[in-house]
Design a protein around this motif. Structure first.
Motif, PDB file in Angstrom:
ATOM      1  N   GLN A   1       0.906  -1.137   0.061  1.00  0.00           N
ATOM      2  CA  GLN A   1      -0.015   0.016   0.049  1.00  0.00           C
ATOM      3  C   GLN A   1       1.010   1.145  -0.124  1.00  0.00           C
ATOM      4  O   GLN A   1       0.621   2.071  -0.629  1.00  0.00           O
ATOM      5  CB  GLN A   1      -0.960   0.022   1.043  1.00  0.00           C
ATOM      6  CG  GLN A   1      -1.854  -1.191   1.005  1.00  0.00           C
ATOM      7  CD  GLN A   1      -2.947  -0.945   0.158  1.00  0.00           C
ATOM      8  OE1 GLN A   1      -3.442   0.323  -0.466  1.00  0.00           O
ATOM      9  NE2 GLN A   1      -3.403  -2.038  -0.391  1.00  0.00           N
ATOM     10  N   SER A   2       1.876   1.239   0.725  1.00  0.00           N
ATOM     11  CA  SER A   2       2.818   2.422   0.988  1.00  0.00           C
ATOM     12  C   SER A   2       3.423   2.586  -0.712  1.00  0.00           C
ATOM     13  O   SER A   2       3.706   3.635  -1.176  1.00  0.00           O
ATOM     14  CB  SER A   2       3.846   2.197   1.814  1.00  0.00           C
ATOM     15  OG  SER A   2       3.566   2.401   2.982  1.00  0.00           O
ATOM     16  N   ARG A   3       3.982   1.522  -1.342  1.00  0.00           N
ATOM     17  CA  ARG A   3       4.360   1.533  -2.637  1.00  0.00           C
ATOM     18  C   ARG A   3       3.588   2.162  -3.656  1.00  0.00           C
ATOM     19  O   ARG A   3       3.753   3.200  -4.121  1.00  0.00           O
ATOM     20  CB  ARG A   3       4.923   0.218  -3.014  1.00  0.00           C
ATOM     21  CG  ARG A   3       5.577   0.271  -4.330  1.00  0.00           C
ATOM     22  CD  ARG A   3       5.792  -1.029  -5.071  1.00  0.00           C
ATOM     23  NE  ARG A   3       6.767  -0.825  -6.231  1.00  0.00           N
ATOM     24  CZ  ARG A   3       6.006  -0.534  -7.507  1.00  0.00           C
ATOM     25  NH1 ARG A   3       5.106  -0.155  -7.342  1.00  0.00           N
ATOM     26  NH2 ARG A   3       7.005  -0.342  -8.533  1.00  0.00           N
ATOM     27  N   ASP A   4       2.207   1.765  -3.365  1.00  0.00           N
ATOM     28  CA  ASP A   4       1.116   2.377  -4.322  1.00  0.00           C
ATOM     29  C   ASP A   4       0.861   3.725  -4.109  1.00  0.00           C
ATOM     30  O   ASP A   4       0.640   4.623  -5.045  1.00  0.00           O
ATOM     31  CB  ASP A   4      -0.128   1.456  -4.183  1.00  0.00           C
ATOM     32  CG  ASP A   4      -0.180   0.130  -4.732  1.00  0.00           C
ATOM     33  OD1 ASP A   4       0.876  -0.345  -5.559  1.00  0.00           O
ATOM     34  OD2 ASP A   4      -0.952  -0.587  -4.454  1.00  0.00           O
ATOM     35  N   LEU A   5       1.069   4.013  -2.806  1.00  0.00           N
ATOM     36  CA  LEU A   5       0.701   5.498  -2.375  1.00  0.00           C
ATOM     37  C   LEU A   5       1.945   6.603  -2.928  1.00  0.00           C
ATOM     38  O   LEU A   5       1.541   7.568  -3.442  1.00  0.00           O
ATOM     39  CB  LEU A   5       0.552   5.594  -0.924  1.00  0.00           C
ATOM     40  CG  LEU A   5      -0.732   5.046  -0.323  1.00  0.00           C
ATOM     41  CD1 LEU A   5      -0.750   5.221   1.142  1.00  0.00           C
ATOM     42  CD2 LEU A   5      -1.844   6.325  -0.857  1.00  0.00           C
ATOM     43  N   TYR A   6       2.998   5.753  -2.781  1.00  0.00           N
ATOM     44  CA  TYR A   6       4.268   6.548  -3.273  1.00  0.00           C
ATOM     45  C   TYR A   6       4.354   6.932  -4.842  1.00  0.00           C
ATOM     46  O   TYR A   6       4.452   7.876  -5.315  1.00  0.00           O
ATOM     47  CB  TYR A   6       5.488   5.884  -2.953  1.00  0.00           C
ATOM     48  CG  TYR A   6       6.784   6.612  -3.169  1.00  0.00           C
ATOM     49  CD1 TYR A   6       6.921   7.895  -2.679  1.00  0.00           C
ATOM     50  CD2 TYR A   6       7.793   6.066  -3.826  1.00  0.00           C
ATOM     51  CE1 TYR A   6       8.021   8.672  -3.021  1.00  0.00           C
ATOM     52  CE2 TYR A   6       9.004   6.752  -4.345  1.00  0.00           C
ATOM     53  CZ  TYR A   6       9.067   8.129  -3.843  1.00  0.00           C
ATOM     54  OH  TYR A   6      10.063   8.594  -3.931  1.00  0.00           O
ATOM     55  N   ASP A   7       3.882   5.948  -5.467  1.00  0.00           N
ATOM     56  CA  ASP A   7       3.631   5.637  -6.903  1.00  0.00           C
ATOM     57  C   ASP A   7       2.440   6.952  -7.166  1.00  0.00           C
ATOM     58  O   ASP A   7       3.100   7.808  -8.417  1.00  0.00           O
ATOM     59  CB  ASP A   7       3.129   4.332  -7.606  1.00  0.00           C
ATOM     60  CG  ASP A   7       3.288   4.406  -9.221  1.00  0.00           C
ATOM     61  OD1 ASP A   7       3.999   5.144  -9.761  1.00  0.00           O
ATOM     62  OD2 ASP A   7       2.399   3.703  -9.527  1.00  0.00           O
ATOM     63  N   ARG A   8       1.596   7.023  -6.685  1.00  0.00           N
ATOM     64  CA  ARG A   8       0.576   8.133  -6.707  1.00  0.00           C
ATOM     65  C   ARG A   8       1.198   9.550  -6.556  1.00  0.00           C
ATOM     66  O   ARG A   8       0.882  10.433  -7.232  1.00  0.00           O
ATOM     67  CB  ARG A   8      -0.686   7.856  -6.118  1.00  0.00           C
ATOM     68  CG  ARG A   8      -1.540   6.662  -6.591  1.00  0.00           C
ATOM     69  CD  ARG A   8      -2.606   6.612  -5.523  1.00  0.00           C
ATOM     70  NE  ARG A   8      -3.347   7.614  -5.118  1.00  0.00           N
ATOM     71  CZ  ARG A   8      -4.328   7.669  -4.071  1.00  0.00           C
ATOM     72  NH1 ARG A   8      -4.464   6.759  -3.526  1.00  0.00           N
ATOM     73  NH2 ARG A   8      -5.131   8.714  -4.098  1.00  0.00           N
ATOM     74  N   ALA A   9       2.120   9.359  -5.510  1.00  0.00           N
ATOM     75  CA  ALA A   9       2.373  10.702  -4.820  1.00  0.00           C
ATOM     76  C   ALA A   9       3.593  11.341  -5.858  1.00  0.00           C
ATOM     77  O   ALA A   9       3.633  12.686  -6.030  1.00  0.00           O
ATOM     78  CB  ALA A   9       3.012  10.630  -3.488  1.00  0.00           C
ATOM     79  N   LEU A  10       4.303  10.575  -6.556  1.00  0.00           N
ATOM     80  CA  LEU A  10       5.263  11.020  -7.356  1.00  0.00           C
ATOM     81  C   LEU A  10       4.723  11.730  -8.729  1.00  0.00           C
ATOM     82  O   LEU A  10       5.225  12.618  -9.179  1.00  0.00           O
ATOM     83  CB  LEU A  10       5.873   9.823  -7.998  1.00  0.00           C
ATOM     84  CG  LEU A  10       7.291   9.332  -6.941  1.00  0.00           C
ATOM     85  CD1 LEU A  10       7.426   7.900  -7.692  1.00  0.00           C
ATOM     86  CD2 LEU A  10       8.323  10.144  -6.795  1.00  0.00           C
ATOM     87  N   ASP A  11       3.428  11.506  -8.840  1.00  0.00           N
ATOM     88  CA  ASP A  11       2.550  12.460 -10.009  1.00  0.00           C
ATOM     89  C   ASP A  11       2.246  13.814  -9.436  1.00  0.00           C
ATOM     90  O   ASP A  11       1.798  14.517 -10.415  1.00  0.00           O
ATOM     91  CB  ASP A  11       1.482  11.558 -10.461  1.00  0.00           C
ATOM     92  CG  ASP A  11       1.651  10.322 -11.427  1.00  0.00           C
ATOM     93  OD1 ASP A  11       2.921  10.408 -11.835  1.00  0.00           O
ATOM     94  OD2 ASP A  11       1.009   9.349 -11.312  1.00  0.00           O
ATOM     95  N   VAL A  12       2.182  13.932  -8.171  1.00  0.00           N
ATOM     96  CA  VAL A  12       1.532  15.333  -7.618  1.00  0.00           C
ATOM     97  C   VAL A  12       2.239  15.834  -6.795  1.00  0.00           C
ATOM     98  O   VAL A  12       2.052  17.154  -6.493  1.00  0.00           O
ATOM     99  CB  VAL A  12       0.101  14.985  -7.219  1.00  0.00           C
ATOM    100  CG1 VAL A  12      -1.051  14.612  -8.309  1.00  0.00           C
ATOM    101  CG2 VAL A  12       0.125  13.952  -6.098  1.00  0.00           C
TER     102      VAL A  12
END
Length: 444
Positions: free
Chosen positions: A5-16
């Protein structure tokens, strides 16, 4: 350990978000773990994993993540009355009265919104009061993300430490090594009539934890008085952490002209403050002519959280508890380091602690088992860190690339680099400390 879940959240965060984070120290490798909630002395990440937390928000959480009912009630009461007004409130007066009553050098305050804003305002005040431009700072110190102190180099070679800062800012900043009385005296001999202030942490807390050698702060006090400059203590970290209610300045028995606060006095909400002698603080507008203002300054929710946190600490003997646990941690770490890595240095005071991965030195001795105090009688005195450069020379990569990661895998959340301090809260227990020591032993 699952961190999907942290990895997925970080992936999203890198976009914004730039770098996927909102503060650079959170950008751990290979990616940060995202916290879902706090629970006493623990944090629980987005995947449901629980960790003993010694980051404590980088210092503000004196009481831990689960606030006492009375603190929660005070916060909720002010939230329900309306978030903020753009007008004064009684609670900001009460918090100011509390701080003035307990910190001997502080007669008056101005609240702001962060430690950075506090040091920016304190420097502007010192320059306005003295009519001078130059500020002496300690090499490796951190006083917030402001251009005047994001400076590297020596007294004659200061330069911006980040792109985006004009060279002209560095021209007015004089970095000197912490604990170097000879350089401080030379700088005042050469530039004394140009120096507005010396800005220093009583204990370096953002560059390892480094104590002053005996008499160092008194030397700074004497030099500033002799040259009509101001002495500013940055107690954003140490204020209401070290020395209890008197701050670190009380521990070292030195009264600065100005003190900056943050972290603990906001009870976990954004805050900063500049305190000091009335003759100086009253120079801020509207009482004086030195401009200082802020939309969210003295925010009632923050003021209520800070006031009730400090009142609770006073009435429930919080400092006795956190300081005892801090000492137990440092003593236990000294034993572990003596066995596993005798060149390392255990540092800290009261509820602050850190192991610095120094590369030389003998085993910890009785003189420093509670944390390095720069004791000249200690066998390690010549090899323990005296300034920021000494901490820079430690095995900083080992901390970031190996040690921090392994401690997290074992369920202990520490600050992610060699430089930031770690903190005990009122929510920590003796069992937490013993589990933490066992983890250090296994990982080191």
């Amino acid at each position: 350990m699952n961190r999907d879940q942290s990895r997925d959240l970080y992936d999203r965060a890198l976009d914004v978000l730039a770098g996927g984070v909102n503060s650079s120290v959170r950008a751990t490798q290979p990616y940060p773990f995202f916290v879902q909630r706090g629970d006493g002395a623990h944090v629980i990440d987005a995947d449901g994993t629980k960790y003993i937390d010694y980051v404590m928000g980088y210092g503000p959480l004196l009481l831990g993540h689960t606030l006492p009912d009375r603190v929660v009630a005070a916060i909720q009461s002010h939230v329900s009355d309306g978030p903020m007004y753009g007008a004064p409130t009684e609670v900001e007066v009460e918090l100011a009265e509390f701080i003035v009553r307990h910190v001997p050098s502080v007669e008056m305050l101005r609240f702001v919104n962060s430690g950075t804003e506090a040091t920016v305002s304190a420097m502007r005040l010192a320059r306005g009061v003295t009519g001078r431009d130059k500020i002496v700072i300690m090499q490796g110190s951190y006083h917030g993300a402001q251009p005047s102190t994001l400076v590297e180099g020596g007294p004659e070679s200061a330069a911006p430490s980040s792109p985006g800062i004009p060279e002209s800012f560095a021209e007015h900043t004089i970095p000197i090594p912490f604990n170097d009385e000879e350089t401080a005296e030379r700088v005042f001999t050469e530039h004394g009539d140009e120096i507005a202030a010396v800005l220093t942490e009583p204990i370096l807390g953002n560059h390892g934890i480094v104590h002053p050698v005996e008499g160092y702060h008194q030397t700074l006090r004497d030099l500033t008085e002799a040259h009509d400059a101001l002495l500013i203590f940055d107690e954003v970290i140490t204020g209401f952490r070290v020395g209890g209610f008197q701050g670190a300045q009380g521990v070292f028995d030195v009264d600065p002209d100005l003190t900056t606060f943050g972290k603990v006095i906001g009870g976990g909400f954004p805050v900063g403050a500049i305190g000091g002698k009335t003759e100086y603080i009253e120079q801020f507008t509207p009482a004086g002519e030195i401009f200082q203002s802020g939309t969210f300054s003295g925010h009632p929710v923050t003021m209520a959280a800070g006031l009730e946190t400090l009142r609770y600490a006073a009435e429930e003997d919080v400092y006795d508890h956190v300081n005892a646990l801090g000492r137990r941690l440092r003593e236990g770490l000294s034993d572990i380091v003596a066995d596993r890595a005798p060149e390392y240095t255990v540092a800290g005071r009261d509820s602050m602690f850190k192991v610095i991965f120094t590369r030389r030195g003998e085993s910890q001795t009785d003189a420093c088992s509670g944390g390095c105090r720069q004791d000249e009688s200690c066998d390690r005195f010549e090899s323990c860190p005296k300034n920021g450069a000494d901490v820079d020379a430690a095995a900083t990569d080992r901390w970031e690339r190996l040690f921090w990661q392994e401690m997290l895998e074992e369920g202990v959340f520490l600050t992610a680099n060699q430089f930031e301090s770690q903190f005990v809260s009122a929510a920590h227990t003796e069992a937490d400390v013993e589990e933490t020591l066992e983890t250090y032993k296994n990982v080191l």
